[in-house]
Design a protein around this motif. Structure first.
Motif, mmCIF file in Angstrom:
data_model
loop_
_atom_site.group_PDB
_atom_site.id
_atom_site.type_symbol
_atom_site.label_atom_id
_atom_site.label_comp_id
_atom_site.label_asym_id
_atom_site.label_seq_id
_atom_site.Cartn_x
_atom_site.Cartn_y
_atom_site.Cartn_z
ATOM 1 N N THR A 102 6.744 52.448 1.085
ATOM 2 C CA THR A 102 7.792 52.501 2.100
ATOM 3 C C THR A 102 7.227 52.133 3.468
ATOM 4 O O THR A 102 7.887 51.448 4.264
ATOM 5 N N LEU A 125 13.173 45.116 -0.336
ATOM 6 C CA LEU A 125 14.136 45.730 -1.251
ATOM 7 C C LEU A 125 13.475 46.450 -2.423
ATOM 8 O O LEU A 125 13.928 47.520 -2.818
ATOM 9 N N TRP A 146 20.862 39.867 5.886
ATOM 10 C CA TRP A 146 21.084 41.312 5.705
ATOM 11 C C TRP A 146 21.959 41.877 6.815
ATOM 12 O O TRP A 146 22.891 42.637 6.580
ATOM 13 N N ARG A 201 25.360 46.078 1.596
ATOM 14 C CA ARG A 201 23.919 46.342 1.640
ATOM 15 C C ARG A 201 23.542 47.411 0.607
ATOM 16 O O ARG A 201 22.529 47.284 -0.089
ATOM 17 N N GLU A 202 24.353 48.454 0.540
ATOM 18 C CA GLU A 202 24.091 49.516 -0.433
ATOM 19 C C GLU A 202 24.145 48.973 -1.854
ATOM 20 O O GLU A 202 23.317 49.334 -2.707
ATOM 21 N N GLN A 253 20.945 46.905 -2.467
ATOM 22 C CA GLN A 253 19.782 47.779 -2.642
ATOM 23 C C GLN A 253 19.802 48.450 -4.014
ATOM 24 O O GLN A 253 18.768 48.539 -4.692
ATOM 25 N N ARG A 254 20.975 48.878 -4.446
ATOM 26 C CA ARG A 254 21.100 49.468 -5.776
ATOM 27 C C ARG A 254 20.734 48.446 -6.845
ATOM 28 O O ARG A 254 20.011 48.758 -7.807
ATOM 29 N N ALA A 304 18.737 45.854 -6.560
ATOM 30 C CA ALA A 304 17.298 45.596 -6.508
ATOM 31 C C ALA A 304 16.516 46.698 -7.210
ATOM 32 O O ALA A 304 15.563 46.427 -7.959
ATOM 33 N N SER A 305 16.909 47.941 -6.983
ATOM 34 C CA SER A 305 16.198 49.066 -7.596
ATOM 35 C C SER A 305 16.359 49.076 -9.113
ATOM 36 O O SER A 305 15.402 49.305 -9.854
#
Length: 415
Positions: free
Chosen positions: A206, A220, A325, A333-334, A337-338, A340-341
């Motif tokens: 992080t 990401l 972005w 964006r959320e 990010q979801r 990508a994870s």
């Protein structure tokens, strides 16, 4: 149910029913862009009348004309009523109209270096699919594999400028603009994939991502390239003494170039898209990459010797352009990010499955396999101490100390 029946069911006075329904027949298509069908007319009428009853829809009639018309015992031959309608943003009619309008789709571009069939390629398409799903089709990601838009170094410039939206290069490429990322590929730093996952997905990773916005990037997820191994066309390597004189393609990162030169190689920094031809034409003798990349890039066709060295762990860094972005809504964006994870977990799983199979396949395809003795790891790190000292200072002593403290904690816990 007809419009008149809907009005009757909701107890709309006859005078209003007679006056409002006919104009609404012609007004609704103009407002909503809908085909004139009885079903949609009924939906519109239900919404409009309900809104009227709740005072969300404002209807202004000429009161004097209505009263005169209602009290008159003899209807005039011709009587005109004025009607004005104001629709609020929360009006059921407006909501219905918006729900029938397909959202505009925005297309974003993603560049990757490896083939569509590699773990990186499959995960990139998985990421694109999830983005479309989680944004309800508002965003589409077009994936360009095999460096079709350009090599990683040029794509990094494009992503920072906002002309390409996503890329997923090896961490050392990101290290050219955020030096802290070069620490990931320090020789013989990580001992296992589990260690790498814990460090990169934790506070240390992080912290690396926090360095990116100032460089026009948004981090990401860390995907996996894997532990790197050596291949060459000249001779087997059984110890670090065999490195001398081999012309080795390396990534375009100054720390890596200096490290391999210090170990006795003739390091040749080169974009990945040129590596196969360089090996085939013997412009270079060898290269270093994880087993899945060696297999899916068909290096076994132009390389005879494979050395299992595990000399460095290699992470792929999924990044977005800050300009792209910043132009997205918070909910999009959320969703990205979801995506990508979730794709990170998928990509790592694919990569590790293929890594387990790749060695057997490379042997079956004729590669001769040797292994670098583990005791050589300490010798190699000792020979690189001057390079490490230089880049520790550039990366930041705190970054390196935090990395080794975290690795020490993990190794103590696992005992």
């Amino acid at each position: 149910m007809s419009s008149a029946a809907v009005c009757k069911q909701f107890a709309v006075p006859a005078v209003v029913r007679a006056t409002v329904v006919p104009p609404l027949r012609f007004m609704a298509p103009a407002l909503l862009g809908l085909a004139h069908t009885s079903i949609r007319e009924e939906q519109i009428m239900r919404s409009w009348i309900y809104s009227l009853r709740q005072q969300a829809l404002m209807l202004v009639l000429s009161v004097s004309s209505v009263v005169a018309f209602a009290q008159s015992t003899t209807a005039p031959a011709t009587h005109t009523l004025q009607m004005s309608i104001t629709l609020s943003a929360e009006s059921p009619v407006v909501a219905f109209a918006q729900s029938t309008t397909a959202p505009a789709t925005r297309t974003l571009r993603m560049s990757i270096t490896l083939s569509a069939e590699s773990p990186q390629g499959k995960a990139a398409y998985d990421f694109a699919k999830r983005v479309s799903q989680y944004t309800d089709g508002r965003i589409r990601v077009d994936v360009y594999p095999e460096g079709k838009l350009g090599d990683d170094a040029s794509m990094l410039k494009e992503v920072r400028a906002g002309t390409v939206d996503f890329m997923c290069p090896e961490g050392s490429i990101i290290g050219s603009v955020a030096k802290e990322f070069s620490a990931i590929s320090y020789p013989f730093t990580f001992l296992s994939e589990a260690e790498a996952d814990a460090v990169l997905d934790g506070q240390w990773g992080t912290g690396l991502f926090s360095k990116l916005p100032s460089q026009g990037l948004v981090g990401l997820a860390f995907w996996e390239n894997g532990f790197r191994h050596l291949t060459n066309s000249r001779r087997p390597i059984s110890s670090s003494a065999d490195f001398a004189g081999l012309k080795l393609r390396v990534m375009q990162n100054p720390m890596l170039v200096q490290s391999f030169n210090r170990l006795g190689f003739q390091a040749e920094p080169m974009p990945f898209s040129r590596v196969y031809d360089a090996l085939k034409n013997q412009t270079v003798d060898g290269q270093e990459n994880p087993l899945p990349t060696i297999l899916t890039s068909r290096f076994h066709e132009v390389q005879k010797h494979l050395t299992l060295s595990r000399h460095a762990y290699s992470a792929l860094v999924l990044v977005a352009s800050s300009k792209s972005w910043d132009s997205l809504s918070p909910r999009d964006r959320e969703a990205i990010q979801r995506s990508a994870s979730e794709s990170k977990a998928y990509q790592r799983s694919l990569n590790r499955e293929l890594n387990a199979k790749a060695l057997a396949e490379l042997k079956a395809k004729g590669m001769l396999v040797s292994e670098l003795p583990r005791e050589d790891a300490d010798r190699i790190r000792y020979r690189l101490r001057d390079v490490f000292d230089k880049y520790n200072a550039e990366i930041g002593v705190k970054t390196m100390v935090d990395l080794y403290v975290e690795l020490g904690r993990l190794r103590t816990t696992s005992r």
